[in-house]
Design a protein around this motif. Structure first.
Motif, mmCIF file in Angstrom:
data_model
loop_
_atom_site.group_PDB
_atom_site.id
_atom_site.type_symbol
_atom_site.label_atom_id
_atom_site.label_comp_id
_atom_site.label_asym_id
_atom_site.label_seq_id
_atom_site.Cartn_x
_atom_site.Cartn_y
_atom_site.Cartn_z
ATOM 1 N N VAL A 61 0.988 -1.315 0.071
ATOM 2 C CA VAL A 61 -0.052 0.052 -0.042
ATOM 3 C C VAL A 61 0.841 1.153 -0.057
ATOM 4 O O VAL A 61 0.564 2.220 -0.597
ATOM 5 C CB VAL A 61 -1.042 -0.040 1.091
ATOM 6 N N ARG A 62 1.889 1.196 0.782
ATOM 7 C CA ARG A 62 2.754 2.478 0.977
ATOM 8 C C ARG A 62 3.194 2.511 -0.542
ATOM 9 O O ARG A 62 3.563 3.613 -1.123
ATOM 10 C CB ARG A 62 4.025 2.286 1.907
ATOM 11 N N ARG A 63 3.919 1.508 -1.315
ATOM 12 C CA ARG A 63 4.440 1.467 -2.367
ATOM 13 C C ARG A 63 3.344 2.199 -3.632
ATOM 14 O O ARG A 63 3.700 3.040 -4.184
ATOM 15 C CB ARG A 63 4.992 0.359 -2.951
ATOM 16 N N TRP A 64 2.257 1.870 -3.373
ATOM 17 C CA TRP A 64 0.904 2.347 -4.163
ATOM 18 C C TRP A 64 0.867 3.846 -3.770
ATOM 19 O O TRP A 64 0.913 4.419 -4.898
ATOM 20 C CB TRP A 64 -0.137 1.419 -3.914
ATOM 21 N N GLY A 121 -3.484 9.530 -1.910
ATOM 22 C CA GLY A 121 -3.106 9.613 -0.500
ATOM 23 C C GLY A 121 -1.975 10.554 -0.399
ATOM 24 O O GLY A 121 -1.400 11.230 -1.551
ATOM 25 N N LYS A 122 -1.584 10.795 0.897
ATOM 26 C CA LYS A 122 -0.383 11.686 0.961
ATOM 27 C C LYS A 122 0.247 11.226 2.206
ATOM 28 O O LYS A 122 -0.340 10.468 3.332
ATOM 29 C CB LYS A 122 -0.879 13.166 1.029
ATOM 30 N N LYS A 123 1.576 11.636 2.293
ATOM 31 C CA LYS A 123 2.426 11.375 3.636
ATOM 32 C C LYS A 123 2.382 12.807 4.434
ATOM 33 O O LYS A 123 2.594 13.970 4.111
ATOM 34 C CB LYS A 123 3.898 11.052 3.155
ATOM 35 N N VAL A 124 2.044 12.639 5.684
ATOM 36 C CA VAL A 124 2.081 13.656 6.718
ATOM 37 C C VAL A 124 3.046 13.399 7.691
ATOM 38 O O VAL A 124 2.789 12.393 8.385
ATOM 39 C CB VAL A 124 0.603 14.221 7.133
ATOM 40 N N GLY A 125 4.102 14.076 7.672
ATOM 41 C CA GLY A 125 5.040 13.814 8.802
ATOM 42 C C GLY A 125 6.034 12.275 8.282
ATOM 43 O O GLY A 125 6.231 11.998 7.163
ATOM 44 N N GLY A 126 5.570 11.237 8.973
ATOM 45 C CA GLY A 126 6.041 10.144 8.926
ATOM 46 C C GLY A 126 4.971 8.920 8.307
ATOM 47 O O GLY A 126 5.372 7.894 8.289
#
Length: 66
Positions: A25-28, A36-41
């Motif tokens: 899922v993180r790779r996708w 989606g998006k990354k907020v902080g870590g």
């Protein structure tokens, strides 16, 4: 945009044993295959976009009810 954590997304939308691995899922998310998006870590899935599956009207309705 309704952001939820990867574990919550997996729990909410997949039966036990059928959810994609969190690493997948993180790779996708990194490659843009999943909105989606990354907020902080922490990575978050855009649940509204995922549920709409490219349908603009559905996306707008989901955003208003979220």
């Amino acid at each position: 945009m309704r952001l939820i954590t990867i574990p919550k997304w997996r729990e909410r939308h997949f039966e036990e044993g059928s959810a994609p691995d969190e690493v997948t899922v993180r790779r996708w998310l990194r490659t843009g295959k999943l909105a989606g998006k990354k907020v902080g870590g922490t990575w978050y899935v855009d649940e509204s976009e995922w549920l709409a599956d490219g349908d603009e009207l559905v996306r707008r309705v989901l955003e208003r009810t979220g």
